[in-house]
Motif scaffolding. Structure first.
Motif, short mmCIF file in Angstrom:
data_model
loop_
_atom_site.label_atom_id
_atom_site.label_comp_id
_atom_site.label_asym_id
_atom_site.label_seq_id
_atom_site.Cartn_x
_atom_site.Cartn_y
_atom_site.Cartn_z
N ALA A 79 0.83 -1.21 0.00
CA ALA A 79 0.00 0.00 0.00
C ALA A 79 0.87 1.26 0.00
O ALA A 79 0.52 2.26 0.61
CB ALA A 79 -0.93 -0.02 1.21
N HIS A 80 2.04 1.17 -0.64
CA HIS A 80 2.91 2.34 -0.77
C HIS A 80 3.08 2.67 -2.25
O HIS A 80 2.67 1.89 -3.12
CB HIS A 80 4.28 2.07 -0.13
N TYR A 81 3.73 3.80 -2.55
CA TYR A 81 3.98 4.17 -3.93
C TYR A 81 5.01 3.22 -4.54
O TYR A 81 5.60 2.39 -3.84
CB TYR A 81 4.53 5.61 -4.01
N GLY A 82 5.26 3.42 -5.83
CA GLY A 82 6.29 2.62 -6.50
C GLY A 82 7.63 3.33 -6.46
O GLY A 82 7.71 4.54 -6.24
N TYR A 83 8.70 2.57 -6.67
CA TYR A 83 10.06 3.12 -6.76
C TYR A 83 10.56 2.82 -8.17
O TYR A 83 10.55 1.66 -8.61
CB TYR A 83 10.95 2.47 -5.70
N TRP A 84 10.95 3.89 -8.87
CA TRP A 84 11.29 3.77 -10.29
C TRP A 84 12.69 4.36 -10.51
O TRP A 84 12.81 5.51 -10.97
CB TRP A 84 10.29 4.53 -11.15
N PRO A 85 13.75 3.61 -10.25
CA PRO A 85 15.10 4.18 -10.41
C PRO A 85 15.40 4.57 -11.84
O PRO A 85 16.25 5.44 -12.08
CB PRO A 85 16.02 3.06 -9.91
N ASP A 86 14.72 3.96 -12.83
CA ASP A 86 14.99 4.27 -14.24
C ASP A 86 13.97 5.25 -14.83
O ASP A 86 13.88 5.38 -16.05
CB ASP A 86 15.00 2.98 -15.07
N GLY A 87 13.19 5.91 -13.98
CA GLY A 87 12.23 6.91 -14.46
C GLY A 87 10.94 6.28 -14.97
O GLY A 87 10.63 5.12 -14.69
N VAL A 88 10.22 7.08 -15.75
CA VAL A 88 8.90 6.65 -16.26
C VAL A 88 9.08 5.46 -17.20
O VAL A 88 9.92 5.51 -18.11
CB VAL A 88 8.22 7.83 -17.01
N PRO A 89 8.31 4.38 -17.00
CA PRO A 89 8.50 3.20 -17.85
C PRO A 89 7.93 3.41 -19.24
O PRO A 89 7.09 4.29 -19.45
CB PRO A 89 7.71 2.11 -17.11
N GLN A 90 8.36 2.60 -20.19
CA GLN A 90 7.85 2.73 -21.57
C GLN A 90 6.37 2.37 -21.64
O GLN A 90 5.59 3.04 -22.29
CB GLN A 90 8.64 1.80 -22.48
N VAL A 91 6.00 1.29 -20.94
CA VAL A 91 4.60 0.86 -20.94
C VAL A 91 3.97 1.31 -19.63
O VAL A 91 4.40 0.90 -18.55
CB VAL A 91 4.50 -0.68 -21.08
N LEU A 92 2.96 2.19 -19.73
CA LEU A 92 2.30 2.70 -18.52
C LEU A 92 1.16 1.75 -18.17
O LEU A 92 0.09 1.81 -18.79
CB LEU A 92 1.78 4.11 -18.76
N SER A 93 1.40 0.87 -17.23
CA SER A 93 0.39 -0.14 -16.92
C SER A 93 0.34 -0.39 -15.41
O SER A 93 1.28 -0.06 -14.68
CB SER A 93 0.73 -1.45 -17.63
N LEU A 94 -0.75 -1.02 -14.98
CA LEU A 94 -0.83 -1.40 -13.58
C LEU A 94 0.24 -2.43 -13.25
O LEU A 94 0.74 -2.49 -12.15
CB LEU A 94 -2.22 -1.94 -13.25
N GLN A 95 0.59 -3.23 -14.25
CA GLN A 95 1.64 -4.23 -14.01
C GLN A 95 2.95 -3.54 -13.64
O GLN A 95 3.65 -3.95 -12.70
CB GLN A 95 1.83 -5.10 -15.25
N SER A 96 3.27 -2.45 -14.36
CA SER A 96 4.53 -1.75 -14.05
C SER A 96 4.47 -1.14 -12.66
O SER A 96 5.46 -1.09 -11.94
CB SER A 96 4.85 -0.70 -15.12
N LEU A 97 3.27 -0.68 -12.27
CA LEU A 97 3.13 -0.11 -10.92
C LEU A 97 3.35 -1.18 -9.85
O LEU A 97 4.04 -0.96 -8.85
CB LEU A 97 1.74 0.53 -10.78
N GLY A 98 2.77 -2.37 -10.08
CA GLY A 98 2.96 -3.47 -9.12
C GLY A 98 4.43 -3.82 -8.99
O GLY A 98 4.93 -4.07 -7.89
N GLN A 99 5.15 -3.81 -10.12
CA GLN A 99 6.59 -4.15 -10.08
C GLN A 99 7.37 -3.05 -9.34
O GLN A 99 8.30 -3.33 -8.59
CB GLN A 99 7.12 -4.31 -11.49
N ALA A 100 6.95 -1.79 -9.55
CA ALA A 100 7.65 -0.68 -8.88
C ALA A 100 7.39 -0.71 -7.36
O ALA A 100 8.25 -0.31 -6.57
CB ALA A 100 7.21 0.65 -9.47
N GLN A 101 6.22 -1.17 -6.96
CA GLN A 101 5.95 -1.31 -5.52
C GLN A 101 6.84 -2.40 -4.93
O GLN A 101 7.33 -2.29 -3.81
CB GLN A 101 4.48 -1.65 -5.28
N GLN A 102 7.07 -3.45 -5.72
CA GLN A 102 7.97 -4.51 -5.26
C GLN A 102 9.40 -3.96 -5.17
O GLN A 102 10.14 -4.27 -4.22
CB GLN A 102 7.90 -5.70 -6.24
N ALA A 103 9.78 -3.11 -6.14
CA ALA A 103 11.12 -2.52 -6.13
C ALA A 103 11.30 -1.63 -4.90
O ALA A 103 12.40 -1.55 -4.32
CB ALA A 103 11.35 -1.71 -7.42
N TYR A 104 10.24 -0.93 -4.50
CA TYR A 104 10.26 -0.11 -3.29
C TYR A 104 10.58 -1.00 -2.09
O TYR A 104 11.44 -0.69 -1.25
CB TYR A 104 8.88 0.54 -3.14
#
Ligand SMILES: C[S@@+](CC[C@H](N)C(=O)[O-])C[C@H]1O[C@@H](n2cnc3c(N)ncnc32)[C@H](O)[C@@H]1O
Length: 269
Positions: free
Chosen positions: A24-49
């Protein structure tokens, strides 16, 4: 229940349903905005956080108090890594989700940190996007009681002191000053990761303006034709709320003007 609590409950329930992890936190995106803007990328960024948070846990840590534990997603990941966890969170619904996924030996308290009143102490007290809910002075006093060795905070602070009036969310400068004045902890690391958090809002705005908003408009038009009287009533009741669905939140711009997202590690002196 306040509207903020209802929103948090909804978001946590959605991340559980959509991604399975329940962060239930934001995502962490060390490489900036992803090429594909999707909920899947958000879920992966939350895992990266979560992975970044774990990487900052000091060696030798065994016991962790997860303050503001949400659906228990972080706690689950940490128990799987061998840490002994205790959780606390004031939301009974989120705690029910947490108890459902955690082993029975992980205590989950239906409590605010301010009301946690025991003599128990932990190697590490951890806050993943939960520190700003707690009054600074009370949080530091509680940490002096319960954090034996380290405190890890991954959360946002206000930039401008004037804005902090009346809320629990203090400024970063105020936090550093209060830690210094208290003299119990020293700050070992204090990273500004605001830029790496912002793509969260870019992805969410994309969902609103390009997908959910247009869908809501199409559905309204179709329902208006099929059920004109009921649709009129629904428009009267909910029209303004529905209008908002497709509007960009603009948080990618407004967030860094008012807030800074920090990853802070402190050690007991
Ligand atoms: C944004 S969520 C983050 C949840 C979780 N840490 C995560 O990373 O997924 C904030 C959490 O803080 C909890 N919270 C709110 N006020 C609190 C308080 N006074 N003491 C402890 N936790 C609190 C909320 O119920 C929620 O579980």
């Amino acid at each position: 229940m306040s509207t903020k609590e209802i929103r948090l409950d909804l978001e946590a329930t959605l991340t559980q349903a959509v991604y399975g992890h329940g962060h239930a936190h934001y995502g962490y995106w060390p490489d900036g905005v992803p090429q594909v803007l999707s909920l899947q990328s958000l879920g992966q960024a939350q895992q990266a956080y979560f992975d970044l948070l774990v990487s900052r846990i000091p060696k030798g840590t065994r016991t962790i108090l997860d303050v503001g534990s949400g659906t228990g997603a972080n706690a689950l990941g940490l128990t799987e890594k061998g840490y002994a966890l205790e959780c606390l969170c004031p939301s009974e619904h989120l705690n029910a989700l947490a108890r459902g996924k955690l082993r029975g030996d992980v205590l989950v308290h239906d409590l605010k940190f301010e009301d946690y009143d025991t003599e128990r102490t932990f190697d590490l007290c951890m806050f993943a996007e939960s520190f700003h809910y707690i009054d600074l002075a009370q949080a530091l006093a509680k940490l002096a009681r319960h954090a034996d060795r380290h405190v890890l905070i991954f959360d946002y602070f206000r930039k401008d002191a004037a804005e902090a009036e009346g809320g629990t969310r203090g400024t970063h400068a105020e936090f550093r000053r209060m830690v210094e004045d208290q003299g119990v902890f020293e700050v070992l690391g204090d990273e500004d990761l605001t830029q790496a958090i912002l793509p969260t809002f870019v992805v969410l705005d994309h969902m609103r303006t390009n997908l959910f908003g247009p869908f809501a408009q199409r559905a309204r038009a179709a329902l208006g034709k099929a059920y004109p009287i009921r649709a009129k009533l629904a428009e009267w009741l909910l029209g303004r709320k529905l209008d908002k669905i497709g509007r960009p939140g603009g948080r990618a711009e407004s967030f860094p003007e008012r807030l800074e997202y920090r990853l802070i590690l402190m050690r007991r002196i």
